[in-house]
Write a protein that holds these residues in place. Structure first.
Motif, mmCIF file in Angstrom:
data_model
loop_
_atom_site.group_PDB
_atom_site.id
_atom_site.type_symbol
_atom_site.label_atom_id
_atom_site.label_comp_id
_atom_site.label_asym_id
_atom_site.label_seq_id
_atom_site.Cartn_x
_atom_site.Cartn_y
_atom_site.Cartn_z
ATOM 1 N N ARG A 191 -10.850 44.942 27.160
ATOM 2 C CA ARG A 191 -11.317 44.656 25.908
ATOM 3 C C ARG A 191 -10.951 43.302 25.487
ATOM 4 O O ARG A 191 -9.817 42.607 25.822
ATOM 5 N N PRO A 192 -11.630 42.384 24.880
ATOM 6 C CA PRO A 192 -11.345 41.114 24.256
ATOM 7 C C PRO A 192 -10.124 41.261 23.465
ATOM 8 O O PRO A 192 -9.259 40.267 23.488
ATOM 9 N N GLY A 193 -9.856 42.130 22.587
ATOM 10 C CA GLY A 193 -8.867 42.347 21.744
ATOM 11 C C GLY A 193 -7.533 42.498 22.363
ATOM 12 O O GLY A 193 -6.393 42.456 22.014
ATOM 13 N N ASP A 194 -7.454 42.850 23.845
ATOM 14 C CA ASP A 194 -6.356 43.227 24.567
ATOM 15 C C ASP A 194 -5.811 41.967 25.203
ATOM 16 O O ASP A 194 -4.967 42.075 25.995
ATOM 17 N N VAL A 195 -6.635 40.875 24.927
ATOM 18 C CA VAL A 195 -6.198 39.636 25.726
ATOM 19 C C VAL A 195 -5.127 38.874 24.627
ATOM 20 O O VAL A 195 -5.554 38.750 23.589
ATOM 21 N N SER A 196 -4.006 38.731 25.083
ATOM 22 C CA SER A 196 -2.920 38.081 24.227
ATOM 23 C C SER A 196 -3.252 36.650 23.871
ATOM 24 O O SER A 196 -4.131 36.029 24.743
ATOM 25 N N PRO A 197 -2.769 35.940 22.786
ATOM 26 C CA PRO A 197 -2.690 34.598 22.598
ATOM 27 C C PRO A 197 -2.735 33.709 23.660
ATOM 28 O O PRO A 197 -3.186 32.714 23.758
ATOM 29 N N ASP A 198 -1.604 34.063 24.805
ATOM 30 C CA ASP A 198 -1.292 33.305 25.899
ATOM 31 C C ASP A 198 -2.342 33.484 27.091
ATOM 32 O O ASP A 198 -1.969 33.120 28.174
ATOM 33 N N ASN A 199 -3.482 34.342 26.835
ATOM 34 C CA ASN A 199 -4.380 34.426 27.708
ATOM 35 C C ASN A 199 -3.964 35.172 28.916
ATOM 36 O O ASN A 199 -4.086 35.029 29.982
ATOM 37 N N THR A 200 -3.266 36.109 28.534
ATOM 38 C CA THR A 200 -2.561 37.329 29.490
ATOM 39 C C THR A 200 -3.108 38.549 29.150
ATOM 40 O O THR A 200 -3.283 38.922 28.047
ATOM 41 N N ALA A 201 -3.073 39.535 30.016
ATOM 42 C CA ALA A 201 -3.441 40.991 29.922
ATOM 43 C C ALA A 201 -2.688 41.878 30.607
ATOM 44 O O ALA A 201 -2.480 41.537 31.887
ATOM 45 N N LEU A 202 -1.978 43.024 30.248
ATOM 46 C CA LEU A 202 -1.314 43.805 31.215
ATOM 47 C C LEU A 202 -2.302 44.842 31.869
ATOM 48 O O LEU A 202 -3.316 45.222 31.445
ATOM 49 N N SER A 203 -1.845 45.041 32.971
ATOM 50 C CA SER A 203 -2.597 46.096 33.578
ATOM 51 C C SER A 203 -2.883 47.538 32.967
ATOM 52 O O SER A 203 -3.681 48.071 33.343
ATOM 53 N N THR A 204 -1.879 47.953 32.147
ATOM 54 C CA THR A 204 -1.849 49.095 31.552
ATOM 55 C C THR A 204 -2.817 48.956 30.558
ATOM 56 O O THR A 204 -3.407 50.136 29.769
ATOM 57 N N ALA A 205 -3.532 47.835 30.111
ATOM 58 C CA ALA A 205 -4.723 48.080 29.093
ATOM 59 C C ALA A 205 -6.017 47.898 29.896
ATOM 60 O O ALA A 205 -7.149 47.949 29.078
ATOM 61 N N LEU A 206 -6.050 47.738 31.107
ATOM 62 C CA LEU A 206 -7.276 48.062 32.001
ATOM 63 C C LEU A 206 -7.976 49.173 32.120
ATOM 64 O O LEU A 206 -6.963 50.176 32.428
ATOM 65 N N ALA A 207 -9.002 49.827 31.742
ATOM 66 C CA ALA A 207 -9.728 50.879 32.070
ATOM 67 C C ALA A 207 -10.365 50.898 33.552
ATOM 68 O O ALA A 207 -10.875 49.697 33.983
ATOM 69 N N ASN A 208 -10.426 52.119 34.092
ATOM 70 C CA ASN A 208 -10.980 52.075 35.491
ATOM 71 C C ASN A 208 -10.269 51.155 36.313
ATOM 72 O O ASN A 208 -10.921 50.269 37.018
ATOM 73 N N LEU A 209 -8.976 51.194 36.320
ATOM 74 C CA LEU A 209 -8.064 50.150 37.071
ATOM 75 C C LEU A 209 -8.296 50.688 38.514
ATOM 76 O O LEU A 209 -7.977 51.562 38.900
ATOM 77 N N GLU A 210 -8.372 49.359 39.179
ATOM 78 C CA GLU A 210 -8.572 49.396 40.771
ATOM 79 C C GLU A 210 -7.438 48.333 41.340
ATOM 80 O O GLU A 210 -7.593 47.262 41.056
ATOM 81 N N ILE A 211 -6.350 48.848 42.203
ATOM 82 C CA ILE A 211 -5.592 48.238 42.426
ATOM 83 C C ILE A 211 -5.404 48.336 44.241
ATOM 84 O O ILE A 211 -5.163 49.262 44.729
#
Length: 234
Positions: free
Chosen positions: A186-206
């Protein structure tokens, strides 16, 4: 004899199949094809949102200057974003069982009419039974993955969510490690320093794949070797 002949025929067929390269084509997957399949699957899960374009207006919905308070963060196609992979999975199960059962019985003659002594009469029946059961079991599983890698927005869904993908390849001493992370952000899950946690990703594939001297040592035998071992019987 017929069983051995059938096994040898199976091994020869597998060897010819491997020689033609068809088996290798089935196992190898094109990264571009994998990405397209992933995006298509996510788009099927996300309903389309109708957009209204004003007729004769210079205003473009979703343009770069639509929201003036947005920070310099990933929001459009091909924008870069740093994904912080923090995956910690722990599973533990413990079970204990303990049962005990004792059975004792004794039958005899302790007295007769007329004050007859029964001291010399042994017991008629003596029985004893004991049952015990004790068991315990436990299982533990733990997976920890921590790393940072930069990716990009490979697709923007109709509802505004972004499909991000990050890939990193490291080669050390003839050992190549490839890591691929995909997910819906989601755009709102991107922090001000342009980083995102993997726990905030839906349908995560690693995907973490290795190829080289270490992988060759840990890799199971190929189908041809397994087929030969099956024929031999070991």
């Amino acid at each position: 004899m017929r069983s051995i002949t059938t096994r040898i025929t199976t091994v020869v067929t597998i060897a010819l199949f491997l020689h033609t390269g068809a088996f290798a084509k089935l196992l190898s997957r094109n990264p571009q094809q994998t990405r397209e399949e992933y995006i298509a699957r996510i788009q099927q899960q996300t309903p389309s949102v109708p957009t209204e374009t004003p007729l004769g207006s210079l205003w473009v919905n979703g343009g770069a200057l639509t929201n003036l308070q947005v920070d310099y963060k990933a929001s459009r196609l091909n924008d870069l974003v740093t994904i912080i992979v923090l995956q910690n999975t722990t599973a533990q199960a413990t079970g204990n069982t303990s049962t005990q059962r004792d059975f004792n019985t004794q039958s005899g003659i302790s007295g007769l009419a007329g004050h007859i002594s029964t001291s010399g009469v042994p017991d008629l029946l003596t029985a004893q039974s004991s049952t015990k059961l004790k068991g315990s079991g436990s299982t533990d599983a733990s997976t920890v993955m921590k790393t940072n890698l930069a990716g990009q927005v490979v697709a923007v869904l109709p509802n505004g969510n972004m499909v991000v993908e990050a890939q990193r390849m490291v080669t050390i001493n003839n050992q190549k490690e490839t890591m691929v992370v995909r997910g819906v952000l989601r755009p709102g899950d991107v922090s001000p320093d342009n980083t995102a946690l993997s726990t905030a990703l839906a349908n995560l594939e690693i995907e973490l794949k290795g190829k080289g001297v270490v992988s060759d040592a840990n890799r199971p035998p190929n189908p041809l070797v397994r087929a030969l071992l099956w024929v031999i019987g070991f």
